[in-house]
Write a protein that holds these residues in place. Structure first.
Motif, short mmCIF file in Angstrom:
data_model
loop_
_atom_site.label_atom_id
_atom_site.label_comp_id
_atom_site.label_asym_id
_atom_site.label_seq_id
_atom_site.Cartn_x
_atom_site.Cartn_y
_atom_site.Cartn_z
N ASN A 51 1.85 13.83 -9.98
CA ASN A 51 2.87 15.08 -9.88
C ASN A 51 3.13 15.37 -11.27
OD1 ASN A 51 4.32 17.36 -9.00
ND2 ASN A 51 6.03 16.13 -8.69
N TYR A 52 2.35 15.71 -12.29
CA TYR A 52 2.71 15.87 -13.80
C TYR A 52 2.61 17.13 -14.22
CZ TYR A 52 -2.30 15.48 -14.27
OH TYR A 52 -3.83 15.68 -14.37
N SER A 110 -6.11 15.16 -1.16
CA SER A 110 -6.40 14.23 -2.38
C SER A 110 -7.79 13.40 -1.89
CB SER A 110 -5.57 13.35 -2.91
OG SER A 110 -6.04 12.61 -3.82
N ASP A 111 -8.66 13.11 -2.80
CA ASP A 111 -9.74 12.22 -2.57
C ASP A 111 -9.25 10.51 -2.77
OD1 ASP A 111 -11.18 14.39 -2.33
OD2 ASP A 111 -12.26 14.36 -4.39
N ILE A 112 -7.88 10.43 -3.38
CA ILE A 112 -7.56 9.13 -3.75
C ILE A 112 -7.03 8.32 -2.31
CG2 ILE A 112 -6.76 9.80 -5.80
CD1 ILE A 112 -4.04 9.92 -4.90
N SER A 113 -6.93 9.07 -1.06
CA SER A 113 -6.47 8.32 -0.12
C SER A 113 -7.61 7.35 0.72
CB SER A 113 -6.07 9.25 1.00
OG SER A 113 -7.04 10.25 1.46
N ASN A 114 -8.97 7.82 0.67
CA ASN A 114 -9.87 6.94 0.65
C ASN A 114 -9.82 5.56 -0.25
OD1 ASN A 114 -10.54 8.56 2.89
ND2 ASN A 114 -11.68 9.63 1.65
N ASN A 115 -9.56 5.76 -1.41
CA ASN A 115 -9.60 4.75 -2.40
C ASN A 115 -8.45 3.62 -2.01
OD1 ASN A 115 -11.72 6.08 -3.54
ND2 ASN A 115 -10.39 7.01 -5.04
N ILE A 116 -7.40 4.39 -1.64
CA ILE A 116 -6.13 3.47 -1.66
C ILE A 116 -6.31 2.57 -0.37
CG2 ILE A 116 -3.62 3.51 -1.17
CD1 ILE A 116 -3.54 6.04 -2.66
N TYR A 117 -6.34 3.21 0.72
CA TYR A 117 -6.68 2.36 2.16
C TYR A 117 -8.02 1.54 2.08
CZ TYR A 117 -2.44 4.96 3.06
OH TYR A 117 -1.26 5.50 3.04
N GLY A 118 -8.84 2.08 1.30
CA GLY A 118 -10.36 1.45 1.28
C GLY A 118 -10.44 0.41 0.70
N GLU A 119 -9.13 -0.01 -0.20
CA GLU A 119 -9.18 -1.29 -0.99
C GLU A 119 -8.22 -2.30 -0.05
OE1 GLU A 119 -7.13 -0.49 -4.44
OE2 GLU A 119 -8.96 0.49 -5.55
N ASN A 120 -7.55 -1.89 0.81
CA ASN A 120 -6.89 -2.78 1.76
C ASN A 120 -7.61 -3.41 2.88
OD1 ASN A 120 -4.58 -2.29 -0.13
ND2 ASN A 120 -3.80 -0.49 1.19
N GLY A 133 0.69 -1.18 -0.05
CA GLY A 133 -0.02 0.03 -0.19
C GLY A 133 0.93 1.17 0.13
N GLU A 134 1.89 1.30 0.57
CA GLU A 134 2.74 2.51 0.95
C GLU A 134 3.30 2.61 -0.75
OE1 GLU A 134 5.65 1.93 3.93
OE2 GLU A 134 3.97 1.96 5.66
N ARG A 135 3.89 1.51 -1.19
CA ARG A 135 4.44 1.49 -2.48
C ARG A 135 3.66 2.22 -3.40
NH1 ARG A 135 6.50 -3.88 -4.98
NH2 ARG A 135 4.08 -4.07 -5.20
N GLU A 136 2.37 1.73 -3.55
CA GLU A 136 1.52 2.31 -4.74
C GLU A 136 0.92 3.58 -4.32
OE1 GLU A 136 -1.81 -0.66 -4.16
OE2 GLU A 136 -0.92 -2.15 -5.27
N SER A 137 0.92 3.86 -3.00
CA SER A 137 0.52 5.26 -2.64
C SER A 137 1.74 6.29 -3.37
CB SER A 137 0.60 5.40 -1.23
OG SER A 137 -0.51 4.71 -0.69
N CYS A 138 3.03 5.81 -3.21
CA CYS A 138 4.22 6.42 -3.85
C CYS A 138 4.19 6.73 -5.27
CB CYS A 138 5.61 6.26 -3.24
SG CYS A 138 5.84 6.32 -1.56
N LEU A 139 3.90 5.67 -5.90
CA LEU A 139 3.57 5.44 -7.24
C LEU A 139 2.50 6.50 -7.67
CD1 LEU A 139 4.50 1.98 -8.05
CD2 LEU A 139 5.82 3.78 -8.26
N LEU A 140 1.40 6.33 -7.02
CA LEU A 140 0.34 7.13 -7.46
C LEU A 140 0.48 8.74 -7.51
CD1 LEU A 140 -2.46 7.03 -8.26
CD2 LEU A 140 -3.29 6.90 -6.03
#
Length: 860
Positions: free
Chosen positions: A711-712, A850-860, A699-706
């Protein structure tokens, strides 16, 4: 009672000026909830309210309320409906307390004539252009004043082109406006037999009427200037005098220029008349006329320009300062008289007579022509010898080596003239040490040619245009190749032979893995897991063939690839096994070359350990099993433990010998009793691994990649404008941020609306994105319903695209809700709303905004 400067008239739902005046002067009854509060009575009473006009000014200004306020949208709107008004306006019946002693001559003070119209061109309130149409009292003509441009309109206020259109409108007003709503006499006639003339406009916002007078037009014309102040009259006279002087100066300069042009034309005609030269006679060379050469470029400038430059023949000179034959197309010959006329007036030079031809250049050209003819004849004679050499036929000694590729190109060349490409018949055969390359070297294929053909090629190359240090190397057919290069090539060949043999053995040992296809997996059989990315690199390396087989890079160490699978913190797996597929009772695994763990047979694992010198105990063993009643509860408990904290993970993993099951979360949570019956076809297979998957580190690695993806800067996204009720599935399915996903050409073509590619960054706000869409499609930001896939994008204007999980290459679609009225984007920019509220800089670019934090940790 108070003075007024203008009358502000409503035009909404009204069509004529008479109707607006009637409404302005109408009586309003204050009753019911709208009663008037009387200060004397201290109570609300019924009353009436109205506006009464007691006297009128000399110039009557009528302000038309073109702009209204919309409470629903808190914006202003311009009324663009047509509004009609007369040329002459009678205000007598609209006044209160008129003196009955007024005679007919005094009645003219109540009659007004249209004198000016102010117009706003544009559809919105905060943008557009203002012009004025003003009538000249002397001529009766109308003029349009548009900034610094003034143009005549004619007797009609809007120009002659609208005259016929107004006549049709006048007929309608004649039938509809015979009497007003209050029973008063209308403006249907100004005088006996004179009908009312009406005009209409969609953009006028002020009308100016001027009182009529009984003074005749002659006196009005004579006394016109008396109406102006003295300082205005003096200023006008000064400007008129200056204008007259400028006109006179212009006429004088014009006459001088015309006179000069006429003289230049006569000059050109006279010189061209003297320019022809008589044809030379070969029999009487002594009496031939002397002529001069002159540059064609200078002649063109002399004929076209009013003031030609000095005569210049430097462009037609050769390196010897004479006239070369090669530049005959850039010069003309003229007679001595024409040359004398031009040279005496314009000067310059140099003078190039008929005797100034360059003999050196002429001789060089003749030599080149003869040499080219000789070269073509010799090349044709040696053609058969060259073909025999390329065919491999025996050659008489002595013979010499030339490049096979070079000789083939030399034979196929269509032109027979010598060129620069003839240089270098042995260039590709020369090694870095200046000697002959071995034939096994790349590009060193050679053929032997007879001595006479070699001498011809050598002479041709030596006479060609080459650099000074580009000598042609000579290699006799009995010359031995370079010893140093031969040793190096033999070593490389030996290494490549060994490498080919090694790869051939590897392909035989791993037949199933070499194909890259999935194979059938059996229950309760031991397998091992390896990284899919490493296996793809190994497969590409082993299957690579060719002459330069050693140039392909070897994959990473097998042991380091296995070590990278375990996290340092928990010593658990950093990759998940790829999903299993069960069709018709056959179990296989999905194939990927980028991520995940892939299953290999135990036999291949043992051979990998032998080939890479790795201990077999380092392997990640696994088995294939089905979910059933006995181990169902244990699997669910393991999944729950994977989502708990570090301490619970240690407790659940205390038994090292017992295999642990690994599945995707969505598969585990949806497990039902129907999936755990005794029928293997209806049950879902899973992978039992010896080491657990570390969901925390993944999860930490996927968060960093995300975050790296979000950051584009200056990347493109596509936005489609959907006009139907629902977006097509091709758009909803195309809203994926997966960089490997390919979109077919058919899906990129749309017939449901327009599309645009926008350049954005991760820090671009929703407000800025909606402004881009507004500019592209004309949909105001309040009406934009923005979607990514089937999910609507909502939030504050300060939210960024990174906050909304929008990646480069995403496909968005927007619909127009049509709730708010359309307006110009210039209104939004003029109000300075582009600076939106920014997120706290300390948290910008992190998952906290970001709204993606809930998506990341919600999947785990």
């Amino acid at each position: 009672m108070e003075d007024f400067y203008e009358l502000e008239l409503n035009i909404k739902d009204l069509k004529t000026l008479n109707q607006s005046l009637d409404q302005y002067l109408s009586v309003e009854e204050l009753q019911g909830e709208n009663q008037y509060f009387c200060d004397s009575c201290s109570e609300r009473v019924d009353a009436t309210r109205c506006i009464k006009l007691r006297c009128l000014p000399r110039v009557l200004n009528l302000q038309l309320k073109r702009y209204v306020f919309l409470p629903k949208t808190t914006t202003k709107k311009k009324i663009t409906s047509s509004f009609s008004f007369p040329r002459r306006l009678d205000m007598r019946n609209r006044l209160t307390l008129i003196d009955p002693s007024f005679d007919d001559n005094s009645q003219s003070c109540f009659k007004y004539e249209l004198s000016a119209i102010l117009i706003h061109k544009g559809t919105t309130v905060n943008s557009g252009h203002y012009v004025a149409h003003i009538k000249d009292e002397l001529t009766g003509l109308w003029w349009e004043f548009d900034d610094e441009h003034v143009s005549e309109l004619g007797p009609h206020p809007f120009g002659e082109k609208n005259k016929e259109k107004e006549k049709e409108n006048n007929n309608k007003h004649k039938n509809n406006n015979g009497s007003n709503s209050n029973g008063l006499e209308s403006n249907g006639k100004h005088e006996e037999g004179e009908e009312e003339e009406m005009f209409s406009s969609n953009d006028c916002y002020m009308l100016m009427y001027k009182q009529q007078t009984s003074i005749n037009k002659e006196n009005n014309t004579n006394n016109c200037n008396n109406n102006l102040p003295s300082y205005y009259s003096e200023e006008i006279e000064k400007l008129n005098e200056a204008y007259e002087r400028e006109c006179q100066e212009y006429e004088r300069v014009k006459e001088e220029k015309l006179k000069f042009i006429t003289e230049r034309r006569e000059e050109v005609k006279s010189v061209l008349a003297e320019a022809p030269v008589e044809r030379e006679s070969e029999n009487d060379e002594e009496n031939n006329e002397i002529y001069f050469w002159i540059s064609t470029e200078w002649l063109r400038q002399w004929a076209d320009n009013i003031e030609p430059p000095p005569l210049d023949n430097s462009g037609i000179l050769c390196e010897h300062g004479k006239v070369p034959v090669s530049k005959v197309n850039s010069m003309k010959r003229i007679s001595a008289m024409a040359w004398q006329l031009l040279h005496s007036k314009y000067g310059g030079g140099p003078a190039l007579s008929s005797e100034d031809y360059c003999a050196e250049c002429l001789k060089r050209g003749a030599d080149s022509a003869v040499s080219a003819d000789v070269y073509r004849e010799q090349k044709a004679s040696f053609k058969d010898l060259a073909e025999s050499s390329l065919a491999g036929k025996p050659v008489e000694h002595p013979s010499y080596f030339v490049s096979r590729t070079w000789l083939s190109h030399w034979m196929r060349r269509k032109n027979s003239d010598r060129c620069e490409s003839d240089a270098g018949p042995t260039r590709s055969l020369t090694c870095p040490h200046g000697s002959l390359l071995p034939e096994l070297a790349p590009g060193a294929k050679r053929v032997s040619v007879p001595e006479n053909l070699w001498l011809f090629l050598y002479e041709s190359c030596s006479n060609g245009k080459r650099e000074a240090d580009d000598d042609v190397a000579t290699f006799p057919a009995d010359l031995a190749p370079c010893e140093v290069c031969s040793v190096e090539l033999n070593e490389v060949a030996c290494v490549e032979d060994n490498l080919r043999a090694m790869k051939s053995k590897l392909r035989q040992n791993h037949e199933k893995l070499i194909s890259g296809k999935s194979f059938v997996l059996n229950l309760e059989q031991n397998y091992n897991l390896v990284p899919a990315k490493w296996l793809a690199q190994w497969r590409a390396y082993v299957t690579a063939t060719g002459k330069n087989i050693s140039s392909f890079s070897e994959p990473d160490s097998f042991e380091s690839a296995l070590d990278s699978l375990l996290c340092d913190k928990h010593s658990m797996l950093l990759e998940r096994p790829l999903e299993l597929v069960c069709k018709r009772g056959v179990i296989t695994q999905k194939v990927s070359s980028n991520e995940g763990l892939i299953i290999i047979p135990e036999a291949d694992w043992i051979k990998f350990c032998e080939e890479w010198n790795v201990q077999e105990s380092k392997g990640i063993s696994c088995q294939i099993a089905f979910v059933n009643h006995e181990n169902k509860n244990k699997i669910i408990n393991n999944i729950n433990n994977n989502n708990n904290n570090k301490e619970k993970n240690k407790i659940s993993g205390s038994s090292k010998d017992e295999p642990i099951s690994v599945e995707e979360n969505n598969n585990n949570t949806d497990t039902t009793m129907e999936e755990t019956n005794d029928d293997s076809d209806s049950r879902k297979p899973y992978i039992k691994t010896r080491i657990k998957v570390c969901e925390e580190c993944i999860g930490e690695r996927e968060s960093c990649l995300l975050m790296q993806k979000l950051n584009y800067k200056n990347e493109n996204i596509s936005v489609y404008f959907v006009r139907g009720k629902e977006a097509p599935k091709s758009i909803q399915n195309g809203s994926s941020s997966d960089p490997e996903r390919r979109v077919s050409k058919r899906s990129r073509k749309s017939n449901y609306g327009n599309s645009v590619s926008l350049t954005v960054s991760g820090s671009t706000s929703l407000y800025q994105l909606k402004m881009m869409i507004w500019e592209a499609f004309g949909v105001v930001k309040e009406n934009q319903k923005l979607h990514k896939g089937s999910v609507e994008i909502e939030g504050d204007s300060s939210d960024t695209l990174a906050d909304k999980n929008i990646f480069p290459g995403d496909v968005l679609w927007v619909k127009d809700s049509e709730i708010y009225e359309n307006r110009d984007i210039a209104d939004e920019l003029a109000e300075g709303k582009l600076d939106v509220k920014k997120t706290e800089e300390g948290f910008r670019g992190t998952l906290l905004t970001s709204d993606i934090s809930n998506n990341i940790y919600g999947e785990n």
